[in-house]
Design a protein around this motif. Structure first.
Motif, PDB file in Angstrom:
ATOM      1  N   PHE A 165      35.609  32.245  44.384  1.00  0.00           N
ATOM      2  CA  PHE A 165      35.652  32.821  45.729  1.00  0.00           C
ATOM      3  C   PHE A 165      34.654  32.129  46.645  1.00  0.00           C
ATOM      4  O   PHE A 165      34.988  31.770  47.774  1.00  0.00           O
ATOM      5  CB  PHE A 165      35.385  34.319  45.678  1.00  0.00           C
ATOM      6  CG  PHE A 165      35.354  34.969  47.028  1.00  0.00           C
ATOM      7  CD1 PHE A 165      36.520  35.190  47.731  1.00  0.00           C
ATOM      8  CD2 PHE A 165      34.145  35.339  47.601  1.00  0.00           C
ATOM      9  CE1 PHE A 165      36.496  35.776  48.984  1.00  0.00           C
ATOM     10  CE2 PHE A 165      34.107  35.926  48.856  1.00  0.00           C
ATOM     11  CZ  PHE A 165      35.300  36.142  49.547  1.00  0.00           C
ATOM     12  N   THR A 166      33.441  31.935  46.168  1.00  0.00           N
ATOM     13  CA  THR A 166      32.434  31.273  46.997  1.00  0.00           C
ATOM     14  C   THR A 166      32.811  29.823  47.270  1.00  0.00           C
ATOM     15  O   THR A 166      32.546  29.311  48.359  1.00  0.00           O
ATOM     16  CB  THR A 166      31.046  31.340  46.354  1.00  0.00           C
ATOM     17  OG1 THR A 166      31.105  30.770  45.047  1.00  0.00           O
ATOM     18  CG2 THR A 166      30.545  32.764  46.271  1.00  0.00           C
ATOM     19  N   THR A 191      35.353  34.222  38.735  1.00  0.00           N
ATOM     20  CA  THR A 191      36.090  34.633  39.923  1.00  0.00           C
ATOM     21  C   THR A 191      35.184  34.599  41.149  1.00  0.00           C
ATOM     22  O   THR A 191      35.597  34.142  42.223  1.00  0.00           O
ATOM     23  CB  THR A 191      36.670  36.043  39.740  1.00  0.00           C
ATOM     24  OG1 THR A 191      37.454  36.061  38.557  1.00  0.00           O
ATOM     25  CG2 THR A 191      37.512  36.453  40.917  1.00  0.00           C
ATOM     26  N   LEU A 192      33.967  35.064  40.986  1.00  0.00           N
ATOM     27  CA  LEU A 192      33.015  35.034  42.094  1.00  0.00           C
ATOM     28  C   LEU A 192      32.674  33.603  42.497  1.00  0.00           C
ATOM     29  O   LEU A 192      32.607  33.286  43.688  1.00  0.00           O
ATOM     30  CB  LEU A 192      31.738  35.789  41.718  1.00  0.00           C
ATOM     31  CG  LEU A 192      30.683  35.899  42.799  1.00  0.00           C
ATOM     32  CD1 LEU A 192      31.231  36.654  44.009  1.00  0.00           C
ATOM     33  CD2 LEU A 192      29.462  36.602  42.261  1.00  0.00           C
ATOM     34  N   MET A 214      32.589  36.401  36.320  1.00  0.00           N
ATOM     35  CA  MET A 214      31.667  35.553  37.048  1.00  0.00           C
ATOM     36  C   MET A 214      32.372  34.327  37.628  1.00  0.00           C
ATOM     37  O   MET A 214      32.018  33.861  38.704  1.00  0.00           O
ATOM     38  CB  MET A 214      30.533  35.135  36.104  1.00  0.00           C
ATOM     39  CG  MET A 214      29.421  34.425  36.778  1.00  0.00           C
ATOM     40  SD  MET A 214      28.652  35.521  37.961  1.00  0.00           S
ATOM     41  CE  MET A 214      27.323  34.547  38.508  1.00  0.00           C
TER      42      MET A 214
END
Length: 55
Positions: free
Chosen positions: A7-8, A3-4, A1
């Motif tokens: 990324f965002t 990592t997401l 989570m």
């Protein structure tokens, strides 16, 4: 989570630094197009694996 979330965060920071709104819009469209293509490829691969396609 995490990592997401990273990324965002990178995605939003990168587009916030672009001064020209039209260029930012074009980059966003290109990014979403690439994400859609990658999702389609992953879906097709998983579909072929689950239906027993002989490689």
């Amino acid at each position: 989570m995490t990592t997401l979330l990273q990324f965002t965060s990178i995605f939003s920071n990168a587009f916030n630094q672009i001064e020209n709104a039209f260029v930012a819009f074009l980059f966003k469209v290109a990014t979403m197009f690439c994400v859609g293509l990658i999702a389609t490829i992953i879906f097709a691969f998983v579909y072929r694996l689950t239906t027993g396609f002989a490689f």
